[in-house]
Motif scaffolding. Structure first.
Motif, PDB file in Angstrom:
ATOM      1  N   ALA A 186      39.528  37.539  37.051  1.00 24.96           N
ATOM      2  CA  ALA A 186      39.319  38.935  37.021  1.00 24.96           C
ATOM      3  C   ALA A 186      38.072  39.056  36.020  1.00 24.96           C
ATOM      4  N   TRP A 187      36.983  39.499  36.592  1.00 25.00           N
ATOM      5  CA  TRP A 187      35.658  39.417  35.856  1.00 25.00           C
ATOM      6  C   TRP A 187      35.329  40.971  35.734  1.00 25.00           C
ATOM      7  N   GLY A 188      36.139  41.852  36.236  1.00 28.33           N
ATOM      8  CA  GLY A 188      35.636  43.421  36.028  1.00 28.33           C
ATOM      9  C   GLY A 188      36.826  43.954  35.902  1.00 28.33           C
ATOM     10  N   GLU A 189      36.486  45.130  35.604  1.00 29.33           N
ATOM     11  CA  GLU A 189      37.757  46.066  35.253  1.00 29.33           C
ATOM     12  C   GLU A 189      37.645  47.405  35.949  1.00 29.33           C
ATOM     13  N   SER A 190      36.405  47.954  36.643  1.00 30.33           N
ATOM     14  CA  SER A 190      36.284  49.120  37.460  1.00 30.33           C
ATOM     15  C   SER A 190      37.262  49.353  38.564  1.00 30.33           C
ATOM     16  N   GLU A 191      38.052  50.335  38.543  1.00 27.04           N
ATOM     17  CA  GLU A 191      38.937  50.572  39.477  1.00 27.04           C
ATOM     18  C   GLU A 191      38.390  51.345  40.778  1.00 27.04           C
ATOM     19  N   SER A 192      37.326  52.153  40.634  1.00 25.83           N
ATOM     20  CA  SER A 192      36.707  53.045  41.583  1.00 25.83           C
ATOM     21  C   SER A 192      35.713  52.218  42.179  1.00 25.83           C
ATOM     22  N   LEU A 193      35.119  51.225  41.891  1.00 23.23           N
ATOM     23  CA  LEU A 193      34.240  50.323  42.448  1.00 23.23           C
ATOM     24  C   LEU A 193      34.169  48.910  42.234  1.00 23.23           C
ATOM     25  N   LYS A 194      34.042  48.157  43.226  1.00 23.30           N
ATOM     26  CA  LYS A 194      33.990  46.686  42.886  1.00 23.30           C
ATOM     27  C   LYS A 194      32.345  46.361  42.332  1.00 23.30           C
ATOM     28  N   ILE A 195      32.463  46.214  41.022  1.00 21.31           N
ATOM     29  CA  ILE A 195      30.760  45.881  40.568  1.00 21.31           C
ATOM     30  C   ILE A 195      30.723  44.472  40.022  1.00 21.31           C
ATOM     31  N   THR A 196      31.584  44.101  39.150  1.00 20.95           N
ATOM     32  CA  THR A 196      31.283  42.724  38.560  1.00 20.95           C
ATOM     33  C   THR A 196      32.586  41.846  39.013  1.00 20.95           C
ATOM     34  N   ASP A 197      33.612  42.358  39.465  1.00 27.01           N
ATOM     35  CA  ASP A 197      34.901  41.719  39.909  1.00 27.01           C
ATOM     36  C   ASP A 197      34.769  41.142  41.352  1.00 27.01           C
ATOM     37  N   VAL A 198      33.920  40.313  41.516  1.00 30.65           N
ATOM     38  CA  VAL A 198      33.722  39.744  43.143  1.00 30.65           C
ATOM     39  C   VAL A 198      34.213  38.328  43.018  1.00 30.65           C
ATOM     40  N   LEU A 199      34.876  37.789  42.169  1.00 30.87           N
ATOM     41  CA  LEU A 199      35.672  36.542  42.398  1.00 30.87           C
ATOM     42  C   LEU A 199      36.903  36.395  42.869  1.00 30.87           C
ATOM     43  N   ALA A 200      37.801  37.522  42.818  1.00 32.10           N
ATOM     44  CA  ALA A 200      39.186  37.474  43.291  1.00 32.10           C
ATOM     45  C   ALA A 200      39.285  38.217  44.357  1.00 32.10           C
ATOM     46  N   ARG A 201      40.262  37.613  45.376  1.00 30.46           N
ATOM     47  CA  ARG A 201      40.444  38.105  46.663  1.00 30.46           C
ATOM     48  C   ARG A 201      41.394  39.305  46.337  1.00 30.46           C
ATOM     49  N   ARG A 202      41.525  40.231  47.177  1.00 25.34           N
ATOM     50  CA  ARG A 202      42.628  41.285  47.229  1.00 25.34           C
ATOM     51  C   ARG A 202      43.447  41.587  48.411  1.00 25.34           C
ATOM     52  N   ASP A 203      44.487  41.994  47.828  1.00 25.38           N
ATOM     53  CA  ASP A 203      45.476  42.356  49.296  1.00 25.38           C
ATOM     54  C   ASP A 203      45.177  43.846  49.397  1.00 25.38           C
ATOM     55  N   GLN A 204      44.562  44.192  50.789  1.00 24.68           N
ATOM     56  CA  GLN A 204      44.367  45.515  51.155  1.00 24.68           C
ATOM     57  C   GLN A 204      45.370  46.107  52.244  1.00 24.68           C
ATOM     58  N   ARG A 205      46.526  45.570  52.203  1.00 29.21           N
ATOM     59  CA  ARG A 205      47.576  45.898  53.143  1.00 29.21           C
ATOM     60  C   ARG A 205      47.794  47.475  52.944  1.00 29.21           C
ATOM     61  N   TRP A 206      48.047  47.764  51.750  1.00 28.97           N
ATOM     62  CA  TRP A 206      48.782  49.106  51.308  1.00 28.97           C
ATOM     63  C   TRP A 206      47.617  49.632  50.389  1.00 28.97           C
ATOM     64  N   PRO A 207      46.657  50.312  50.794  1.00 29.63           N
ATOM     65  CA  PRO A 207      45.534  50.681  49.894  1.00 29.63           C
ATOM     66  C   PRO A 207      46.075  51.832  48.901  1.00 29.63           C
ATOM     67  N   GLY A 208      45.988  51.822  47.602  1.00 28.88           N
ATOM     68  CA  GLY A 208      46.156  53.035  46.825  1.00 28.88           C
ATOM     69  C   GLY A 208      47.621  52.885  46.502  1.00 28.88           C
ATOM     70  N   GLN A 209      48.508  51.946  46.787  1.00 28.14           N
ATOM     71  CA  GLN A 209      49.762  52.007  46.325  1.00 28.14           C
ATOM     72  C   GLN A 209      50.148  50.856  45.301  1.00 28.14           C
ATOM     73  N   ALA A 210      49.161  50.635  44.643  1.00 27.00           N
ATOM     74  CA  ALA A 210      49.314  49.563  43.507  1.00 27.00           C
ATOM     75  C   ALA A 210      48.118  49.659  42.505  1.00 27.00           C
ATOM     76  N   ASP A 211      48.210  49.250  41.316  1.00 28.19           N
ATOM     77  CA  ASP A 211      47.127  48.996  40.537  1.00 28.19           C
ATOM     78  C   ASP A 211      46.197  48.015  40.884  1.00 28.19           C
ATOM     79  N   LEU A 212      45.137  47.888  40.181  1.00 25.47           N
ATOM     80  CA  LEU A 212      44.186  46.913  40.683  1.00 25.47           C
ATOM     81  C   LEU A 212      44.717  45.451  40.297  1.00 25.47           C
ATOM     82  N   GLU A 213      45.277  45.215  38.990  1.00 21.96           N
ATOM     83  CA  GLU A 213      45.591  43.897  38.651  1.00 21.96           C
ATOM     84  C   GLU A 213      46.822  43.389  39.569  1.00 21.96           C
ATOM     85  N   LYS A 214      47.657  44.107  40.287  1.00 16.92           N
ATOM     86  CA  LYS A 214      48.482  43.716  41.152  1.00 16.92           C
ATOM     87  C   LYS A 214      47.994  43.376  42.612  1.00 16.92           C
ATOM     88  N   LEU A 215      46.783  43.941  42.764  1.00 12.51           N
ATOM     89  CA  LEU A 215      46.137  43.658  44.130  1.00 12.51           C
ATOM     90  C   LEU A 215      45.072  42.074  44.149  1.00 12.51           C
TER      91      LEU A 215
END
Length: 448
Positions: A153-182
């Motif tokens: 987790a190299w970034g904390e912006s929740e509205s746009l991916k800026i520096t958080d480019v190293l972690a994959r994300r779970d996109q199956r249920w968008p908007g239904q969990a916080d960033l740290e859970k995705l």
């Protein structure tokens, strides 16, 4: 965020309450510590929990996928386990989950008749093992090495991916969990010196985890309706990725600078072939370079934060959605503030933007694309009950979402979470096909 149908990100807005003005931002931030008794003499640690999630969509989807009426969306069980071992300068950890969504089984047993599932949905919901953070770690004086599956987790912006480019994300249920859970762990080697300089090598890049064909957030749901058969061919990148970061701390101020050359976790459309039997769609990740930084400044009850980054070689759609995507250079930024000056209340706000420096007329995206998000979180009953409202305007005014949530820690071994998520979009917005996919989500977790 790109206008790719695969990219829906998560975000924030929220409620208010009560009194009392602390002198420092972190004085009244709610924290939680485990009451489990630990054997401090043992090199072994472990934890296990069982979670049950049940989702219900109370509207008929705007664009029919498998679900074409109000019905259950998931009944997923997750058994998580983690074991760790530490000896001198070495530490080992292994963790993972056994997951299963019972909805197709309920249909087979005659207990559920909401809709039929596609083959891909059945595969994604069946029993499966999912690896979590699993690594070997060595630390001695100023040096720290960590190798294995790890969440970066190299970034904390929740509205746009800026520096958080190293972690994959779970996109199956968008908007239904916080960033740290995705965020999802990735295979990587990380070397840190003096808790300031980080070097990361990403071993094997993979795309984000996407919804299955026929799911209500299937990014190609409209395209499937236009084709008798749609064959998605996902290509992969085998080159490792690299990133370096420098962190610096002063009194009340934390800053970091980063440089990355990594493979994107999103995928672009590279080839679109149609024929009498349907269409073949080739998807491929792209290689991108990111130069950026972030800072956080604490002043009394305020936390002010920013992220800024230049993204090179990012792909975006053209006006013709079936045309190959175009390379762009983008400046992405965020300004945010958190206020914790009222007892048990946390208020957060974020404004972000994406600016395409080399936009050409055929691109499907605007040159300047703003976004905004915010959160208000209130805790009560000795921090055992948390109420939160959470909303976002998606980058480029492509729609918005609101989530209301209540988290209740019933006991040290049992917790309950209930959330309601609502989506909104206009006719031309990216979110428009999913505007009626509003959902209720009940989650229960037992510590074992």
């Amino acid at each position: 965020m790109n206008k790719a149908p695969a990219s829906l990100t998560v975000a924030t807005l929220s409620l208010l309450s009560s009194l009392a003005w602390p002198q420092d931002f972190f004085d009244s931030v709610a924290t939680q510590t485990s009451t489990d008794e630990l054997d401090l003499d043992s090199p072994w640690t472990h934890r296990t929990w069982l979670q049950q999630k049940t989702g219900y969509g109370w509207h008929t989807p705007g664009v029919a996928a498998s679900r074409d009426q109000a019905a259950l969306t998931r009944t997923e069980s997750q058994l998580f386990g983690e074991v760790g071992w530490r000896q001198n300068t070495w530490r080992l950890q292994a963790s993972g989950s056994l997951l299963h969504d019972w909805l197709p089984d309920l249909e087979n047993w005659g207990a559920f008749s909401g809709y039929d599932f596609t083959e891909q949905q059945n595969q994604q919901r069946r029993w499966r093992l999912q690896l979590a953070d699993t690594f070997v770690e060595w630390q001695d004086n100023d040096w720290w090495v960590k190798a294995g599956y790890q969440t970066l987790a190299w970034g904390e912006s929740e509205s746009l991916k800026i520096t958080d480019v190293l972690a994959r994300r779970d996109q199956r249920w968008p908007g239904q969990a916080d960033l740290e859970k995705l965020r999802l762990p990735v295979p990587a080697v990380q070397v840190t010196w003096n808790n300031q300089l980080d070097w990361v090598t990403l071993i094997h890049p993979l795309p984000d985890r996407m919804p299955a064909a026929g799911d209500e957030f299937d990014p190609y749901v409209e395209l499937r309706q236009q084709q008798s058969e749609l064959n998605l061919i996902q290509e992969h990148e085998t080159r490792p990725g690299f990133a370096i970061r420098w962190r610096q701390q002063w009194q009340g101020l934390d800053a970091q600078w980063m440089l990355a050359d990594v493979t994107s976790y999103e995928s672009e459309l590279t080839v679109f072939n149609t024929g009498p039997l349907g269409a073949d769609v080739h998807l491929s990740p792209w290689r991108q370079q990111v130069l950026g930084g972030s800072a956080q400044w604490v002043k009394g009850s305020w936390l002010l934060r920013t992220e800024q980054a230049l993204h090179n070689n990012v792909r975006v759609t053209q006006q013709n959605p079936q045309a190959p995507w175009q390379k762009t250079r983008q400046w992405r930024g965020m300004l945010g503030a958190d206020f914790n000056g009222i007892s048990d209340l946390l208020i957060s706000a974020e404004y972000s933007w994406l600016y395409i420096k080399n936009r050409i007329p055929t691109l499907g995206e605007q040159r300047y694309q703003p976004a905004a998000s915010g959160r208000i979180q209130y805790t009560l009953y000795n921090d055992r009950l948390t109420l939160e409202a959470y909303a976002q305007s998606i980058t480029g005014d492509e729609g918005s979402l609101i989530r209301l949530q209540a988290d209740w820690t019933v006991s040290d071994n049992f917790s309950v979470s209930l959330s309601a998520i609502e989506y909104d979009a206009q006719q031309a917005d990216l979110l428009h096909p999913y505007r009626h996919n509003d959902s209720l989500l009940l989650s229960m977790r037992w510590g074992l």
